[in-house]
Design an enzyme around this catalytic site. Structure first.
Site, PDB file in Angstrom:
ATOM      1  N   HIS A   1       2.220   3.386  -9.073  1.00  0.00           N
ATOM      2  CA  HIS A   1       2.014   1.958  -9.329  1.00  0.00           C
ATOM      3  C   HIS A   1       3.185   1.390 -10.142  1.00  0.00           C
ATOM      4  O   HIS A   1       3.634   0.280  -9.898  1.00  0.00           O
ATOM      5  CB  HIS A   1       0.693   1.714 -10.063  1.00  0.00           C
ATOM      6  CG  HIS A   1      -0.520   2.122  -9.263  1.00  0.00           C
ATOM      7  ND1 HIS A   1      -0.678   1.781  -7.944  1.00  0.00           N
ATOM      8  CD2 HIS A   1      -1.623   2.855  -9.596  1.00  0.00           C
ATOM      9  CE1 HIS A   1      -1.830   2.278  -7.498  1.00  0.00           C
ATOM     10  NE2 HIS A   1      -2.410   2.944  -8.476  1.00  0.00           N
TER      11      HIS A   1
ATOM     12  N   LEU B   1      11.027 -20.255  -4.913  1.00  0.00           N
ATOM     13  CA  LEU B   1       9.938 -19.450  -4.343  1.00  0.00           C
ATOM     14  C   LEU B   1       8.609 -19.629  -5.090  1.00  0.00           C
ATOM     15  O   LEU B   1       8.586 -19.626  -6.322  1.00  0.00           O
ATOM     16  CB  LEU B   1      10.365 -17.980  -4.433  1.00  0.00           C
ATOM     17  CG  LEU B   1       9.378 -16.940  -3.960  1.00  0.00           C
ATOM     18  CD1 LEU B   1       9.333 -16.897  -2.443  1.00  0.00           C
ATOM     19  CD2 LEU B   1       9.760 -15.570  -4.503  1.00  0.00           C
TER      20      LEU B   1
ATOM     21  N   ASP C   1       0.835  -1.208   0.000  1.00  0.00           N
ATOM     22  CA  ASP C   1       0.000   0.000   0.000  1.00  0.00           C
ATOM     23  C   ASP C   1       0.869   1.259   0.000  1.00  0.00           C
ATOM     24  O   ASP C   1       1.993   1.248   0.511  1.00  0.00           O
ATOM     25  CB  ASP C   1      -0.920  -0.026   1.233  1.00  0.00           C
ATOM     26  CG  ASP C   1      -2.079   0.949   1.090  1.00  0.00           C
ATOM     27  OD1 ASP C   1      -2.391   1.358  -0.048  1.00  0.00           O
ATOM     28  OD2 ASP C   1      -2.672   1.312   2.122  1.00  0.00           O
TER      29      ASP C   1
END
Ligand code: IPE
Ligand code: IPE
Ligand code: MG
Length: 264
Positions: free
Chosen positions: A43, A137, A26
């Site tokens: 963004h 991962l 955020d």
């Protein structure tokens, strides 16, 4: 085969490095606003921060990284921002999936993908298929995801498959239908950007996660910030309802619930 190991039943093994980290990324909009830039620029910089954090997680040996990219409530944003976010998502997939694959990273997306344009849905499916067997991962992106949606879709699918359970079902019955059934529960939850709320992210799975909040805005979040979160995690005592003494193998005496079965 679904992964079922709930923190309400068994205590996950204690590890210095969290096995699963889940992050609410955020603060992109505020990062841009402070620089008098359009929100989408925040963004874009956020995608770069994602790249850095994936690399750090691979280096540190984190096994699962789950990132909240777009919530089921984010459709309520101005249409222009939503459509620029979708474009950014498509571009990031086109560019990054092959790099994830080269780095042996498994890519997954959770959320209701049906409202996304067909091209985006196809890119997601192709990326998941390409990387499905990668051993390093597991990177999960939550897109059009909501924790309430997840529990409801799991319950609906369970009952469609096993209508005889309409009278009642257990945690073990439901768990395989949740969208993150392939992963252990997050050990560490991080939210950047200063807000201290869950915003309908993983609700079921965060039952016993350690929560970490930082004012750092997502585009500024880097390896050092991740290390600070892990340092904080390493200083927590995860008791899962037990007392501190019970966690020490020297003094441990485990209590059963009144009707409890013996421990396995
Ligand atoms: C998080 O950053 C990214 C998404 C929700 C897509 P925000 O866009 O929420 O940034 P702030 O909270 O407005 O600063
Ligand atoms: C949560 O951030 C969702 C994502 C980061 C994708 P928001 O910025 O949408 O959350 P609220 O509105 O502050 O709760
Ligand atoms: Mg926000």
């Amino acid at each position: 085969m679904a992964f079922f190991k709930s923190s309400t039943r068994t205590v996950p093994e204690a590890r210095d490095i969290p096995k699963h980290i889940a992050i609410i990324m955020d603060g992109n909009g505020r990062w841009a606003k402070r620089r008098l830039l359009p929100r989408i620029e925040g963004h874009r910089r956020g995608v770069e921060a994602v790249r850095d954090v994936i690399r750090s997680c691979v280096d540190m040996g984190v096994e699962y990284l789950t990132l909240f990219a777009f919530s089921s409530e984010n459709w309520r944003r101005p249409q222009e921002e939503v459509s620029l976010l979708m474009q950014l998502f498509v571009m990031a997939l086109e560019r990054e999936v092959i790099k994830l694959h080269e780095n042996e990273i498994r890519f997954k997306v959770i959320g209701d993908l049906s409202p996304f344009e067909p091209r985006l849905q196809q890119l997601i499916r192709d990326g998941e298929a390409l990387t499905a067997d990668n051993p390093r991962l597991t990177l999960t992106i939550a897109a059009n995801y909501g924790g309430l949606w997840d529990i409801l879709q799991a319950a609906n699918r369970l009952l469609a498959e096993r209508p005889e359970l309409a009278q009642g079902f257990s945690e073990e019955d439901l768990a395989p239908f949740l969208s993150m059934a392939y992963a252990p529960e997050p050990d560490l939850f991080i939210r950047t950007g200063g807000e201290q709320r869950i915003s309908n992210f993983l609700l079921w799975q965060l039952a016993y996660s350690e929560l970490y909040f930082t004012d750092t805005l997502w585009p500024d979040f880097d390896t050092k910030s991740l290390q600070a979160a892990i340092d904080s995690y390493q200083n927590r005592e995860r008791r899962f309802g037990r007392t501190s003494e019970q966690l020490n193998p020297e003094t441990a005496v485990d209590r059963l619930p009144p009707s409890g079965k013996p421990r396995e």
